[in-house]
Design a protein around this motif. Structure first.
Motif, PDB file in Angstrom:
ATOM      1  N   ALA A  22     -63.789 -49.971  16.814  1.00  0.00           N
ATOM      2  CA  ALA A  22     -63.495 -48.542  16.697  1.00  0.00           C
ATOM      3  C   ALA A  22     -62.146 -48.211  17.340  1.00  0.00           C
ATOM      4  O   ALA A  22     -61.335 -47.477  16.776  1.00  0.00           O
ATOM      5  CB  ALA A  22     -64.609 -47.717  17.328  1.00  0.00           C
ATOM      6  N   GLN A  23     -61.894 -48.776  18.504  1.00  0.00           N
ATOM      7  CA  GLN A  23     -60.633 -48.512  19.203  1.00  0.00           C
ATOM      8  C   GLN A  23     -59.444 -49.075  18.432  1.00  0.00           C
ATOM      9  O   GLN A  23     -58.397 -48.442  18.340  1.00  0.00           O
ATOM     10  CB  GLN A  23     -60.669 -49.098  20.616  1.00  0.00           C
ATOM     11  N   LYS A  24     -59.599 -50.265  17.858  1.00  0.00           N
ATOM     12  CA  LYS A  24     -58.501 -50.883  17.112  1.00  0.00           C
ATOM     13  C   LYS A  24     -58.172 -50.142  15.825  1.00  0.00           C
ATOM     14  O   LYS A  24     -57.042 -50.182  15.360  1.00  0.00           O
ATOM     15  CB  LYS A  24     -58.832 -52.347  16.782  1.00  0.00           C
ATOM     16  N   THR A  25     -59.162 -49.500  15.236  1.00  0.00           N
ATOM     17  CA  THR A  25     -58.949 -48.846  13.948  1.00  0.00           C
ATOM     18  C   THR A  25     -58.724 -47.344  14.068  1.00  0.00           C
ATOM     19  O   THR A  25     -58.298 -46.717  13.099  1.00  0.00           O
ATOM     20  CB  THR A  25     -60.147 -49.088  13.006  1.00  0.00           C
ATOM     21  N   GLY A  26     -59.034 -46.775  15.215  1.00  0.00           N
ATOM     22  CA  GLY A  26     -58.833 -45.341  15.394  1.00  0.00           C
ATOM     23  C   GLY A  26     -59.934 -44.483  14.799  1.00  0.00           C
ATOM     24  O   GLY A  26     -59.734 -43.293  14.572  1.00  0.00           O
ATOM     25  N   VAL A  27     -61.091 -45.082  14.538  1.00  0.00           N
ATOM     26  CA  VAL A  27     -62.242 -44.298  14.086  1.00  0.00           C
ATOM     27  C   VAL A  27     -63.256 -44.261  15.228  1.00  0.00           C
ATOM     28  O   VAL A  27     -63.141 -44.997  16.200  1.00  0.00           O
ATOM     29  CB  VAL A  27     -62.892 -44.887  12.801  1.00  0.00           C
TER      30      VAL A  27
END
Length: 142
Positions: A22-27
């Motif tokens: 989630a943190q890596k993708t911004g969702v």
């Protein structure tokens, strides 16, 4: 294997938590959970690309050819178009389930059907009353 299974499998292969993805993708974490539970799929190609980059893979692997078309339909025509294309993809895949077409030919068939669907949708838009159209009504000719 469908999107939710590919996503989870690839994430676990990389020993990545849902929070890290989630943190890596911004969702949000909840969005990743929805994806892995099969409750949702990416609403646009950009999110799918971010997932693919974070998981060191490509969009075609994550979504499959049919899934990619569904996401593109959602972007271009909304939820109804995505649902229609998903049903169309499922029916076509069932039609060729006997393995008569190779993957490249199947992708070509899917792309052609998607293009035909979007063209028909655009053509039929003229029959929708102006007050229900999402795009701006045409200006009267002078």
């Amino acid at each position: 294997m469908d999107f939710k299974h590919r996503l989870k499998q690839r994430r676990t292969e990389l020993s990545m938590t849902q929070t890290e993805l989630a943190q890596k993708t911004g969702v949000t974490l909840r969005t990743i959970q929805y994806y892995e539970n099969g409750d949702r799929s990416p609403a646009n190609i950009e999110i799918a690309q971010k997932l693919a980059v974070a998981l060191d893979t490509n969009v075609e692997y994550l979504l499959g050819s049919g899934g990619k078309l569904v996401v593109m339909a959602h972007e271009q025509g909304g939820a109804k178009a995505a649902k229609d294309v998903d049903e169309l993809v499922s029916e076509v895949q069932g039609l060729f389930a006997g393995g008569r077409l190779d993957d490249e030919a199947m992708d070509g068939v899917m792309e052609a059907l998607f293009t035909a669907y979007m063209m028909a949708k655009k053509k039929n838009r003229k029959y929708t009353p102006k007050k229900y159209r999402k795009d701006k009504p045409e200006e009267p000719k002078a």
